[in-house]
Design a protein around this motif. Structure first.
Motif, short mmCIF file in Angstrom:
data_model
loop_
_atom_site.label_atom_id
_atom_site.label_comp_id
_atom_site.label_asym_id
_atom_site.label_seq_id
_atom_site.Cartn_x
_atom_site.Cartn_y
_atom_site.Cartn_z
N CYS A 95 -1.91 -7.15 16.17
CA CYS A 95 -2.24 -6.60 14.85
C CYS A 95 -3.76 -6.45 14.72
O CYS A 95 -4.53 -7.33 15.12
CB CYS A 95 -1.70 -7.54 13.79
SG CYS A 95 -2.09 -7.00 12.12
N HIS A 132 -5.50 -6.52 12.02
CA HIS A 132 -6.10 -7.29 10.94
C HIS A 132 -6.84 -8.50 11.48
O HIS A 132 -8.06 -8.57 11.44
CB HIS A 132 -5.02 -7.70 9.92
CG HIS A 132 -5.53 -8.57 8.81
ND1 HIS A 132 -4.76 -9.51 8.19
CD2 HIS A 132 -6.76 -8.64 8.23
CE1 HIS A 132 -5.48 -10.12 7.26
NE2 HIS A 132 -6.69 -9.60 7.26
N ARG A 133 -6.09 -9.46 12.02
CA ARG A 133 -6.77 -10.65 12.53
C ARG A 133 -6.26 -11.06 13.91
O ARG A 133 -6.50 -12.20 14.34
CB ARG A 133 -6.59 -11.80 11.54
CG ARG A 133 -7.38 -11.58 10.23
CD ARG A 133 -8.53 -12.57 10.10
NE ARG A 133 -8.01 -13.93 10.02
CZ ARG A 133 -7.41 -14.44 8.93
NH1 ARG A 133 -7.29 -13.72 7.84
NH2 ARG A 133 -6.97 -15.67 8.94
N CYS A 137 3.68 -6.79 10.63
CA CYS A 137 3.11 -8.03 11.17
C CYS A 137 3.64 -9.23 10.37
O CYS A 137 3.63 -9.21 9.13
CB CYS A 137 1.58 -7.96 11.08
SG CYS A 137 0.80 -9.47 11.69
N HIS A 192 0.34 -11.10 7.56
CA HIS A 192 0.02 -10.61 6.22
C HIS A 192 0.74 -9.30 5.90
O HIS A 192 0.38 -8.60 4.97
CB HIS A 192 -1.49 -10.39 6.06
CG HIS A 192 -2.33 -11.54 6.51
ND1 HIS A 192 -2.82 -11.64 7.80
CD2 HIS A 192 -2.73 -12.67 5.87
CE1 HIS A 192 -3.51 -12.76 7.94
NE2 HIS A 192 -3.47 -13.41 6.80
S1 FES Z 1 -2.91 -10.58 11.28
FE1 FES Z 1 -1.43 -9.05 11.04
S2 FES Z 1 -1.39 -8.65 8.96
FE2 FES Z 1 -2.90 -10.16 9.15
#
Ligand code: FES
Ligand SMILES: [Fe+2]
Length: 366
Positions: free
Chosen positions: A74, A76-77, A95, A98
């Motif tokens: 992902c 995001h993080r 994911c 989040h």
């Molecule tokens: S790490 Fe995937 S949505 Fe935050």
């Protein structure tokens, strides 16, 4: 050639973490690597997650029917996106952390509780990797540059698999998959596949079915097509003497009662018999462990026969495979000895030598 010129790879190439790390970058992340059959992602949203020497990749099919592949992470993080090794999603990959969502082309399409203008969604899609298929086999390539097109790359292999295209393997159906974990470096398994000096000792059942192997030769030198005759009159890689009714396209009578093998660098074996194909996929899990995934492919018209039975082929190949895994683990246990620096190639080990030379070229060691 002098005996010195025909040394095997140095012993530490089969266990050193440093060598494995170089292989990851220079070999596994630069070559086309076989990962699975196209019919495993036949419909949009069906997916596979596959490991390529420590990098996990998500393979799916989009709404236009194209196969797509992305790093399974992902944006995001950095959470792993999909845990399942195989599955289907309706429209998006969500994911579990989040709940960011990606469509079948990898585009980031939802970021719950994060306003659209807070992040640049267009720059945060899944990171694509090169993917293509040949004869129903999906290959991915993690190279950061544009790789040689798949078919062209396969054509350049020392053991060219393109000679099997006449059998139209894309029409075959996988009836069974098996998996084994072998405590051996991936190259030991390939080297074992590439020679038959061990066959009369390690494979008593196999040499009954393929008498040529009793001589330690991998092939029949009187044959120009690379075929090795089956003694049973059968048409499959088994000790079942019954000839199957359905024979692969592109086979004449002699071919139908023979077997053919190709080692597709770096991680695939294709074994073709008159009426079926067996593929093997090697997945390195570190310098001294390899996962071996075997697929048994048959013709749809054979499968449709009321008395279709693939168990003789599976049982026979698993028996032979198990014998190979045991000797490969034996080599792995011995190869760290201070009494072993490298091996040698007798004449009948020519294919092992060929593999080592190709490896040296890819690894810039020659
Ligand atoms: S790490 Fe995937 S949505 Fe935050
Ligand atoms: Fe063997």
């Amino acid at each position: 050639m002098t005996p010195e010129a025909r040394h095997t790879l140095p012993a530490d190439h089969y266990y050193s973490a440093e060598q494995y790390a170089v292989e990851q970058e220079q070999l596994w992340y630069e070559q086309w690597v076989y990962v699975g059959r196209a019919d495993q992602v036949a419909d949009p949203g069906q997916f596979l997650t596959v490991d390529i020497a420590g990098q996990n990749v998500l393979v799916t099919r989009n709404d236009d029917g194209g196969i797509r592949a992305f790093y399974n992470v992902c944006s995001h993080r950095g959470a792993v996106l999909c845990d399942e090794t195989r599955g289907a999603t309706k429209a998006v990959f969500q994911c579990p952390y989040h709940a960011w969502c990606y469509d079948l082309n990898g585009a980031l399409v939802a970021t719950p509780r994060v306003d659209k203008d807070e992040v640049d969604r267009s720059a945060l899609g899944l990171k694509p990797v090169h993917v293509d298929d040949w004869q129903g086999f999906i290959f991915v390539n993690l190279s950061r540059s544009t790789p040689t097109p798949l078919r062209e790359a396969l054509d350049g292999h020392y053991d060219s698999p393109l000679r099997f295209e006449k059998h139209k393997m894309e029409h075959l159906v996988t009836v069974q998959r098996t998996e084994s974990v072998v405590a051996a470096n991936w190259k030991i398994l390939i080297e074992n596949y590439n020679e038959c000096l061990h066959c009369p000792i390690v494979h008593p059942e196999l040499v009954e079915v393929v008498p040529t192997y009793r001589t330690g030769e991998t092939g029949d030198r009187s044959r120009v097509d690379g075929g090795v005759p089956l003694i049973t009159g059968g048409t499959s890689y088994s000790d079942d003497p019954r000839a199957r009714r359905a024979v692969l396209p592109g086979m004449n009578e002699e071919m139908a009662h023979s077997i053919y093998g190709s080692q597709v660098f770096p991680n695939m074996f294709i074994d073709v018999a008159g009426s079926n194909v067996v593929t093997t996929r090697l997945v390195p899990e570190g310098p001294v462990q390899t996962r071996v995934l075997t697929e048994y492919l048959f013709l749809p018209e054979d499968i449709a026969e009321p008395d279709f039975d693939h168990s003789t082929v599976v049982d026979f190949c698993e028996l032979v495979g198990g014998q190979d895994y045991a000797v490969s683990e034996r080599v792995q246990r011995g190869i760290t000895s201070r009494g072993f620096a490298h091996g040698v190639y007798p004449a009948k080990d020519d294919y092992v030598h060929q593999f080592n030379q190709y490896y040296r070229k890819v690894m810039h060691e020659s």
